[in-house]
Design an enzyme around this catalytic site. Structure first.
Site, PDB file in Angstrom:
ATOM      1  N   HIS A 123      30.436  28.213  36.540  1.00 14.33           N
ATOM      2  CA  HIS A 123      29.692  27.934  37.774  1.00 14.33           C
ATOM      3  C   HIS A 123      28.263  27.545  37.359  1.00 14.33           C
ATOM      4  O   HIS A 123      27.783  27.989  36.314  1.00 14.33           O
ATOM      5  CB  HIS A 123      29.682  29.232  38.586  1.00 14.33           C
ATOM      6  CG  HIS A 123      29.103  29.142  39.961  1.00 14.33           C
ATOM      7  ND1 HIS A 123      27.752  29.166  40.196  1.00 14.33           N
ATOM      8  CD2 HIS A 123      29.691  29.059  41.163  1.00 14.33           C
ATOM      9  CE1 HIS A 123      27.545  29.107  41.510  1.00 14.33           C
ATOM     10  NE2 HIS A 123      28.702  29.034  42.122  1.00 14.33           N
ATOM     11  N   ASP A 200      30.616  36.641  33.604  1.00 16.64           N
ATOM     12  CA  ASP A 200      30.373  36.351  35.013  1.00 16.64           C
ATOM     13  C   ASP A 200      31.581  36.885  35.779  1.00 16.64           C
ATOM     14  O   ASP A 200      32.664  36.312  35.753  1.00 16.64           O
ATOM     15  CB  ASP A 200      30.219  34.830  35.186  1.00 16.64           C
ATOM     16  CG  ASP A 200      30.117  34.426  36.660  1.00 16.64           C
ATOM     17  OD1 ASP A 200      30.337  35.283  37.539  1.00 16.64           O
ATOM     18  OD2 ASP A 200      29.826  33.246  36.921  1.00 16.64           O
ATOM     19  N   GLN A 203      34.085  36.350  40.404  1.00 15.33           N
ATOM     20  CA  GLN A 203      35.425  36.173  40.976  1.00 15.33           C
ATOM     21  C   GLN A 203      36.429  37.194  40.449  1.00 15.33           C
ATOM     22  O   GLN A 203      37.579  37.191  40.878  1.00 15.33           O
ATOM     23  CB  GLN A 203      35.949  34.749  40.691  1.00 15.33           C
ATOM     24  CG  GLN A 203      35.124  33.623  41.273  1.00 15.33           C
ATOM     25  CD  GLN A 203      35.182  33.563  42.806  1.00 15.33           C
ATOM     26  OE1 GLN A 203      36.019  34.186  43.455  1.00 15.33           O
ATOM     27  NE2 GLN A 203      34.279  32.796  43.390  1.00 15.33           N
ATOM     28  N   LYS A 226      31.082  38.711  47.847  1.00 14.43           N
ATOM     29  CA  LYS A 226      32.441  38.217  47.574  1.00 14.43           C
ATOM     30  C   LYS A 226      33.441  39.359  47.533  1.00 14.43           C
ATOM     31  O   LYS A 226      34.626  39.154  47.309  1.00 14.43           O
ATOM     32  CB  LYS A 226      32.474  37.468  46.242  1.00 14.43           C
ATOM     33  CG  LYS A 226      31.668  36.165  46.265  1.00 14.43           C
ATOM     34  CD  LYS A 226      31.842  35.436  44.969  1.00 14.43           C
ATOM     35  CE  LYS A 226      30.796  34.372  44.736  1.00 14.43           C
ATOM     36  NZ  LYS A 226      31.001  33.160  45.506  1.00 14.43           N
ATOM     37  N   CYS A 365      30.027  24.124  43.063  1.00 10.45           N
ATOM     38  CA  CYS A 365      29.009  24.520  42.073  1.00 10.45           C
ATOM     39  C   CYS A 365      29.585  24.526  40.664  1.00 10.45           C
ATOM     40  O   CYS A 365      29.200  25.358  39.825  1.00 10.45           O
ATOM     41  CB  CYS A 365      28.398  25.883  42.397  1.00 10.45           C
ATOM     42  SG  CYS A 365      27.434  25.875  43.887  1.00 10.45           S
TER      43      CYS A 365
HETATM   44  N1  PMP Z   1      29.923  32.582  39.366  1.00 11.54           N
HETATM   45  C1  PMP Z   1      31.080  32.313  39.965  1.00 11.54           C
HETATM   46  C2  PMP Z   1      32.336  32.217  39.157  1.00 11.54           C
HETATM   47  C3  PMP Z   1      31.110  32.132  41.354  1.00 11.54           C
HETATM   48  O1  PMP Z   1      32.258  31.841  41.965  1.00 11.54           O
HETATM   49  C4  PMP Z   1      29.906  32.234  42.087  1.00 11.54           C
HETATM   50  C5  PMP Z   1      29.880  32.003  43.582  1.00 11.54           C
HETATM   51  N2  PMP Z   1      30.574  30.887  44.014  1.00 11.54           N
HETATM   52  C6  PMP Z   1      28.736  32.526  41.393  1.00 11.54           C
HETATM   53  C7  PMP Z   1      28.782  32.706  40.038  1.00 11.54           C
HETATM   54  C8  PMP Z   1      27.416  32.641  42.088  1.00 11.54           C
HETATM   55  O2  PMP Z   1      27.418  33.711  42.965  1.00 11.54           O
HETATM   56  P1  PMP Z   1      26.182  33.926  43.927  1.00 11.54           P
HETATM   57  O3  PMP Z   1      26.036  32.665  44.718  1.00 11.54           O
HETATM   58  O4  PMP Z   1      26.559  35.100  44.757  1.00 11.54           O
HETATM   59  O5  PMP Z   1      25.002  34.164  43.061  1.00 11.54           O
END
Ligand code: PMP
Length: 409
Positions: A123, A200, A203, A226, A365
């Protein structure tokens, strides 16, 4: 087995109707999950009964607020099996947690020419903070390749480790491919190569059991929103010796032991990294979300989503012209990103929305990952514990309608 109907009744928003009487089918939990009443009520109760700033007051409300805020930290520590509560740092989200590592660990311990290994399926929030260190320090970045079927190329990963990176960062589960990476093996290989590891978990932590001691990761980042909790609250778990060595990220109130005109002394862990008034109600909210998830059991959540995924992958293969990015249900979470012929992913999402079906379209993203597959965008359906096979049927019916509408014309 999860009791679907009982669970759905816990989420007030799921009984909403969309576009004049269409039942909401929410398939966008990878972006943000819905919230059960227990979370909404815990935050509501805090504001109605215990609202005050934490740590600084000596009065009853301040004491209650502080207790609730710290109890939530304890729940998070237990949930991911962190050895100590002080290893749980509250941030705003996964993004801020990763930026904290990049700035507080990276700026102190990396220098020009040092290598950071990431993956092509990251991401943006696990790419851009490192790009910033390229500009600030002159570090080098390498990205572990993704295979055409959407898995991480572990041979390439090993080749990159041979270059002795200082840090290896990777997503536990891709928010586009759904691919669950072999985190434990990757961490062990990275450690053997002398690197520290950042996982990270945005998910993974919401969807299956994650045990930081079993993984042996050095850092784990994730977001409350999430995993049934509110927005505005993220978590960074870190190993104690690393957290102790790192300098504060943001400066201000609460993160100090002492301030003089000539300088400051940082506070103890975890407060060293928590500058200013934090997200108090949100911490209480994630505490309630963790209670809810723990009661259901993360093993059961995982099994439920696996069933939905297997069913969803089977059903979507019936739709003509569909390409799924990683169509193998093994080591994959409840995410299906796809294209239908040359129909624009936004058009797919928009037509589904007219039937009350909420999915997401775009690069999610993960623009560099889409570049690997030479596509600008995908449509993504993602599942959580409150979704049902009936909803997947509605989604597939919607896709047939999209297919007919665009392909016929
Ligand atoms: N890493 C991953 C794998 C994600 O799916 C996301 C959110 N789509 C993020 C990081 C970023 O999370 P946040 O917007 O809550 O900071």
């Amino acid at each position: 087995m999860l009791d679907e109907q009982k669970i759905r009744a816990d989420f007030p928003i799921l009984s909403r109707e969309i576009h004049a009487g269409k039942k909401l089918v929410y398939l966008d939990s990878a972006a943000s999950s819905q919230k059960p009443s227990v979370v909404i009520d815990a935050m509501d109760h805090y504001y109605r009964h215990s609202n005050a700033n934490i740590h600084r007051g000596v009065h009853k409300l301040a004491e209650e607020a502080t207790d609730l805020y710290e109890q939530a930290r304890k729940k998070i520590a237990v949930f991911i099996n962190a050895p100590k509560q002080k290893q749980i740092i509250y941030t705003r989200n996964t993004t801020e947690s990763i930026n904290l590592v990049a700035q507080s660990w990276g700026r102190k311990f990396l220098k020009a020419g040092d290598l950071v290994v990431l993956t092509q399926m990251e991401h943006h929030s696990n790419i851009v903070p490192w790009h910033m260190l390229v500009a600030q320090l002159g570090i080098r970045l390498e990205f572990t390749r993704v295979t055409p079927d959407g898995k991480l190329d572990l041979d390439h990963f090993k080749q990159l480790l041979a270059q002795e990176p200082k840090l290896v960062g990777f997503t536990h589960m891709s928010n586009v491919l759904g691919t669950i990476n072999p985190a434990k093996e990757m961490i062990s290989l990275a450690h053997a190569a002398g690197a520290i590891t950042l996982v990270d978990g945005a998910q993974s932590v919401p969807h299956f059991p994650v045990d930081v001691q079993d993984l042996d990761c050095d850092f784990l980042a994730f977001s409350s929103h999430k995993m049934l909790g509110p927005t505005g609250l993220g978590v960074l778990y870190g190993k104690l010796d690393l957290l102790r060595q790192m300098d504060p990220f943001l400066g201000g109130g609460d993160m100090i032991k002492e301030v003089k005109f000539s300088g400051f002394t940082p506070n103890e862990l975890p407060y060293k990294f928590e500058a200013g008034t934090p997200s108090i109600a949100e911490a209480i909210g994630i505490g309630a979300a963790i209670d809810y998830l723990s009661e259901l059991g993360m093993d059961s959540v995982e099994v439920h989503e696996q069933n939905l995924l297997t069913y969803g992958l089977e059903r979507i293969s019936e739709v003509p012209g569909v390409t799924v990015f990683n169509a193998d249900p093994r080591n994959k979470g409840g995410v299906i990103a796809f294209t239908i012929g040359s129909i624009h992913p936004h058009d797919v999402a928009q037509v589904l929305d007219r039937s009350g079906i909420a999915v997401r379209a775009g690069h999610h993203c993960a623009q560099p990952l889409h570049e690997v597959f030479s596509i600008p965008a995908t449509t993504r359906a993602s599942f959580y514990l409150y979704n049902t096979k009936n909803e997947i049927d509605a989604f597939i019916e919607g896709l047939f309608a999209v297919q007919k509408y665009f392909m016929a014309g």
